[in-house]
Design an enzyme around this catalytic site. Structure first.
Site, mmCIF file in Angstrom:
data_model
loop_
_atom_site.group_PDB
_atom_site.id
_atom_site.type_symbol
_atom_site.label_atom_id
_atom_site.label_comp_id
_atom_site.label_asym_id
_atom_site.label_seq_id
_atom_site.Cartn_x
_atom_site.Cartn_y
_atom_site.Cartn_z
ATOM 1 N N GLY A 289 0.721 -1.143 0.005
ATOM 2 C CA GLY A 289 0.065 0.144 0.005
ATOM 3 C C GLY A 289 0.852 1.269 -0.150
ATOM 4 O O GLY A 289 1.982 1.180 -0.313
ATOM 5 N N ILE B 87 -2.075 -9.246 0.081
ATOM 6 C CA ILE B 87 -2.975 -10.144 -0.014
ATOM 7 C C ILE B 87 -3.102 -10.394 -1.435
ATOM 8 O O ILE B 87 -2.693 -9.507 -2.384
ATOM 9 C CB ILE B 87 -4.424 -9.612 0.200
ATOM 10 C CG1 ILE B 87 -4.691 -7.924 -0.336
ATOM 11 C CG2 ILE B 87 -4.755 -9.594 1.885
ATOM 12 C CD1 ILE B 87 -5.922 -7.282 -0.221
ATOM 13 N N TYR C 98 -14.280 5.649 8.951
ATOM 14 C CA TYR C 98 -12.628 5.441 9.279
ATOM 15 C C TYR C 98 -12.067 6.134 10.471
ATOM 16 O O TYR C 98 -11.627 5.402 11.187
ATOM 17 C CB TYR C 98 -12.167 6.489 8.092
ATOM 18 C CG TYR C 98 -10.658 6.462 7.932
ATOM 19 C CD1 TYR C 98 -9.850 5.195 7.628
ATOM 20 C CD2 TYR C 98 -10.096 7.825 8.479
ATOM 21 C CE1 TYR C 98 -8.466 5.436 7.634
ATOM 22 C CE2 TYR C 98 -8.588 7.896 8.330
ATOM 23 C CZ TYR C 98 -8.050 6.610 7.972
ATOM 24 O OH TYR C 98 -6.669 6.870 7.877
ATOM 25 N N LYS D 68 -10.753 4.125 13.850
ATOM 26 C CA LYS D 68 -9.192 4.561 14.274
ATOM 27 C C LYS D 68 -9.330 4.931 15.691
ATOM 28 O O LYS D 68 -8.294 4.667 16.424
ATOM 29 C CB LYS D 68 -8.752 5.634 13.368
ATOM 30 C CG LYS D 68 -8.344 5.685 12.133
ATOM 31 C CD LYS D 68 -7.251 4.556 12.078
ATOM 32 C CE LYS D 68 -6.431 4.320 10.740
ATOM 33 N NZ LYS D 68 -5.805 2.901 10.514
HETATM 34 N N1 SER Z 1 -5.168 10.529 4.435
HETATM 35 C C1 SER Z 1 -6.269 9.582 5.287
HETATM 36 C C2 SER Z 1 -7.551 9.947 4.607
HETATM 37 O O1 SER Z 1 -7.501 11.069 3.955
HETATM 38 C C3 SER Z 1 -6.234 10.434 6.670
HETATM 39 O O2 SER Z 1 -5.445 9.903 7.640
HETATM 40 O O3 SER Z 1 -8.459 9.253 4.550
#
Ligand code: SER
Length: 316
Positions: free
Chosen positions: A11, A34, A142, A146
């Site tokens: 990644g 993966i 997201y 986190k």
């Molecule tokens: N770079 C990430 C995003 O924009 C933020 O941690 O999703």
């Protein structure tokens, strides 16, 4: 000797972090991937690689055992905009995956680095110079994964003594592997567009400030935090780190200074804009500076010089 497993090694962060770890340490630095995202070129040839699907605890444990791994860099995640399109998968990878990694780390005595993000903050968080310890109430999947990941990682440290550490990455800018589906990605895309087309359509509105960081600084942060004497750490999951904050106008003028014909227009994406509006304008990284000596090397000017030099050399 250090034996490291990087999960998500192909990644945006992993492809460069794996190579940097191989430069610094002479143990097994295993590129976990993966199927469909296999390592290629130097990443494949310069060290061992293994299929490690973060949702498969058994696969993680087998690789840890085979290569005598002592440290896991857990980089598997969906970025913010993609996670909004696939919230169930984002949870499965972000939280289910982290749980698997922490269980293997608990049983097999590994240290764990998991990136957190400016995405842990939300609309009620102080926006400027956001403190280390403050309100974390994201409304994105997201951010939810986190924040939960920070809590779970601290839990594993306090309850089981697992050596978990983390930084809250800002938007990361790099010229090696493109990011996919992040809100801050415009600040990567703009450099590619400037070099390839001289024109950029910006999905984020004028006046939207977010913290950003050049990849070499981000890699150093991840490695230096894992190397620091643990008795110095009062925080663990996760440290604010910062190096620069700008809006689209500011990055556009930094590019224009070097490429005067460059043009930018706005075509705001409402999903990404809403996410960006909920994130801080800038973070206060005093704790990282004090507890483990964090210090960025790049600012917008030096990053822009380097990005344009590298991309012009490669793409023109
Ligand atoms: N770079 C990430 C995003 O924009 C933020 O941690 O999703």
């Amino acid at each position: 000797m250090k034996n490291v497993l990087v999960i998500g090694s192909t990644g945006q962060i992993g492809s460069e972090l794996t190579m940097e770890l191989r430069k610094r340490y002479n143990g097994n630095i295993v590129a976990g991937y993966i199927p469909g995202a296999e390592p290629k070129g130097e990443l494949l040839e310069s060290g061992p690689s293994a299929i490690v699907d973060i949702t498969n605890e058994q696969q993680i444990a087998e690789t840890v055992s085979k290569y005598n791994i002592d440290t896991i860099y857990n980089l598997a995640a969906l970025l913010s905009a993609v996670a909004e399109a696939k919230p169930q998968l984002a949870w499965k990878i972000g939280m289910g995956g982290l749980f698997n990694v922490l269980e293997v780390a608990r049983e097999m005595h590994c240290a764990v680095f998991t990136p957190s993000s400016i995405g842990v903050f939300g609309n009620n968080t102080p926006k400027d110079k956001t403190p280390q310890d403050t309100i974390r109430n994201p409304r994105t999947m997201y951010g939810v994964t986190k924040v939960s990941g920070e809590l779970l990682s601290d839990y594993y440290h306090i309850r089981f003594g697992v050596d978990t550490r983390s930084v809250r990455f800002p938007g990361l800018i790099s010229n090696v592997t493109p990011p996919g589906g992040g809100t801050t990605d415009y600040a990567v895309d703009i450099y590619y567009a400037a070099v390839q087309k001289g024109y950029f359509e910006c999905p984020i509105a004028k006046g939207t400030f977010m913290d950003m960081m050049y990849m070499p600084d981000a890699l150093r942060a991840a490695i230096e935090l894992m190397e620091v004497d643990p008795t110095r750490l009062q925080h663990r999951n996760s440290f604010n780190i910062a190096s620069m904050s700008f809006d689209p106008e500011i990055i556009c003028s930094a590019i224009k200074k070097r490429l005067p014909d460059f043009k930018m227009e706005y075509k705001v994406d409402p999903l990404r804009q809403a996410i960006a509006d909920s994130w801080p304008n800038s973070l206060d990284d005093t704790c990282a500076r004090e507890e483990w000596g964090w210090q960025p090397e790049y600012d917008l000017e030096s990053m822009t010089d380097d990005m344009l030099k590298v991309l012009t050399g490669r793409l023109k």
